[in-house]
Design a protein around this motif. Structure first.
Motif, PDB file in Angstrom:
ATOM      1  N   ARG A 148       0.815  -1.225   0.000  1.00 21.82           N
ATOM      2  CA  ARG A 148       0.000   0.000   0.000  1.00 21.82           C
ATOM      3  C   ARG A 148       0.845   1.271   0.000  1.00 21.82           C
ATOM      4  O   ARG A 148       0.281   2.376  -0.057  1.00 21.82           O
ATOM      5  N   ALA A 149       2.161   1.141   0.090  1.00 20.52           N
ATOM      6  CA  ALA A 149       3.022   2.330  -0.012  1.00 20.52           C
ATOM      7  C   ALA A 149       3.265   2.697  -1.474  1.00 20.52           C
ATOM      8  O   ALA A 149       4.068   3.571  -1.770  1.00 20.52           O
ATOM      9  N   SER A 150       2.574   2.019  -2.404  1.00 21.32           N
ATOM     10  CA  SER A 150       2.699   2.372  -3.817  1.00 21.32           C
ATOM     11  C   SER A 150       1.611   3.398  -4.181  1.00 21.32           C
ATOM     12  O   SER A 150       0.903   3.917  -3.309  1.00 21.32           O
ATOM     13  N   HIS A 151       1.510   3.662  -5.444  1.00 20.91           N
ATOM     14  CA  HIS A 151       0.553   4.639  -5.958  1.00 20.91           C
ATOM     15  C   HIS A 151       0.225   4.189  -7.369  1.00 20.91           C
ATOM     16  O   HIS A 151       1.063   3.542  -8.023  1.00 20.91           O
ATOM     17  N   GLN A 152      -0.951   4.567  -7.870  1.00 19.97           N
ATOM     18  CA  GLN A 152      -1.333   4.049  -9.196  1.00 19.97           C
ATOM     19  C   GLN A 152      -0.383   4.471 -10.312  1.00 19.97           C
ATOM     20  O   GLN A 152      -0.313   3.812 -11.343  1.00 19.97           O
ATOM     21  N   VAL A 153       0.392   5.569 -10.102  1.00 20.14           N
ATOM     22  CA  VAL A 153       1.316   5.958 -11.186  1.00 20.14           C
ATOM     23  C   VAL A 153       2.430   4.927 -11.377  1.00 20.14           C
ATOM     24  O   VAL A 153       3.084   4.913 -12.411  1.00 20.14           O
ATOM     25  N   SER A 192       1.726   9.701   7.154  1.00 23.14           N
ATOM     26  CA  SER A 192       3.189   9.738   7.111  1.00 23.14           C
ATOM     27  C   SER A 192       3.715   8.769   6.057  1.00 23.14           C
ATOM     28  O   SER A 192       4.736   9.013   5.424  1.00 23.14           O
ATOM     29  N   GLY A 193       2.996   7.668   5.821  1.00 28.17           N
ATOM     30  CA  GLY A 193       3.414   6.686   4.816  1.00 28.17           C
ATOM     31  C   GLY A 193       3.269   7.235   3.402  1.00 28.17           C
ATOM     32  O   GLY A 193       3.982   6.806   2.499  1.00 28.17           O
ATOM     33  N   GLU A 194       2.351   8.180   3.207  1.00 32.37           N
ATOM     34  CA  GLU A 194       2.152   8.745   1.868  1.00 32.37           C
ATOM     35  C   GLU A 194       3.432   9.406   1.375  1.00 32.37           C
ATOM     36  O   GLU A 194       3.652   9.534   0.185  1.00 32.37           O
ATOM     37  N   PHE A 195       4.266   9.793   2.313  1.00 35.41           N
ATOM     38  CA  PHE A 195       5.540  10.421   1.974  1.00 35.41           C
ATOM     39  C   PHE A 195       6.332   9.570   0.991  1.00 35.41           C
ATOM     40  O   PHE A 195       6.918  10.064   0.048  1.00 35.41           O
ATOM     41  N   SER A 196       6.308   8.235   1.232  1.00 32.91           N
ATOM     42  CA  SER A 196       7.184   7.390   0.421  1.00 32.91           C
ATOM     43  C   SER A 196       6.817   7.463  -1.055  1.00 32.91           C
ATOM     44  O   SER A 196       7.674   7.429  -1.902  1.00 32.91           O
ATOM     45  N   TYR A 197       5.549   7.518  -1.393  1.00 31.13           N
ATOM     46  CA  TYR A 197       5.247   7.565  -2.825  1.00 31.13           C
ATOM     47  C   TYR A 197       5.211   8.985  -3.367  1.00 31.13           C
ATOM     48  O   TYR A 197       5.132   9.193  -4.560  1.00 31.13           O
ATOM     49  N   GLN A 198       5.253   9.986  -2.478  1.00 32.57           N
ATOM     50  CA  GLN A 198       5.283  11.347  -2.986  1.00 32.57           C
ATOM     51  C   GLN A 198       6.710  11.857  -3.164  1.00 32.57           C
ATOM     52  O   GLN A 198       6.933  12.899  -3.766  1.00 32.57           O
TER      53      GLN A 198
END
Ligand SMILES: Cc1cc2nc3c(=O)[nH]c(=O)nc-3n(C[C@H](O)[C@H](O)[C@H](O)COP(=O)(O)O)c2cc1C
Length: 171
Positions: free
Chosen positions: A112-117, A136-142
């Motif tokens: 779930r630390a991925s992103h559709q891109v 805070s985890g959203e950081f990894s894919y941003q």
């Protein structure tokens, strides 16, 4: 600078037996994502990077390496699921071995630390849970050069990979 020696006489430069591997010292390269594998191929830049960090009897752990085309959560991370990637890794491993060092591959699927891109056809990231990642985890894919684009792309909920599907996808 005073040398740091433990009461048992062990320091960073003392040898260490790690299972079947005899390390000459205890300075280890931690896994570090470098985002230098264009099109997920671990090319010459990675070979040079790992070679530079190899020493006789030293131990290296590679950056997180994708095990499938759904695994990544950063741009330009290397994969090890295609023949072309495996062949490219062999050159790196040979360069490291030529220096007398030992290298382990860190396998990863960021879930779930991925992103559709980062997903094939812009699909939902595959995870072991349908719960969204924490802020805070959203950081990894941003992180990385896609961050500005990512902030414009609406977030897609996870595709929850249930255990019976995991069994089905195993060879
Ligand atoms: C740029 C960078 C990339 C990293 N990439 C990974 C990685 O691919 N896999 C991993 O398990 N840890 C990764 N980490 C975490 C490091 O391996 C290490 O655990 C972390 O920096 C804490 O080290 P310290 O305890 O010496 O401070 C990364 C750290 C940094 C700074």
């Amino acid at each position: 600078m005073a040398e740091s020696i433990s009461p048992m006489g062990i320091n960073l430069f003392s040898p260490f037996k790690m299972a079947n591997f005899n390390l000459s010292h205890r300075v280890v390269l931690a896994p570090m994502t470098r985002c230098r594998a264009i099109d997920e191929i671990p090319g010459l830049a990675l070979a040079e990077y790992y070679k530079q960090r190899s020493t006789q009897g030293g131990f290296l752990i590679t950056e997180g390496t994708s095990i499938s085309n759904t695994s990544a959560g950063f741009p330009h991370v290397p994969g090890i699921y295609k023949e072309e990637q495996v062949e490219a890794w062999k050159k790196i491993v040979d360069a490291v071995h030529d220096q007398g060092a030992i290298i382990f591959c860190q396998l990863w699927h960021v879930g779930r630390a991925s992103h559709q891109v980062y997903q094939p056809n812009g699909g939902s990231p595959i995870s072991s849970t349908n719960k969204a990642i924490s802020k805070s985890g959203e950081f990894s894919y941003q992180k990385g050069h896609l961050s500005r684009i990512l902030s414009l792309v609406p977030w897609k909920p996870m595709k929850f990979l249930r255990w019976w599907r995991i069994i089905v996808v195993q060879p």
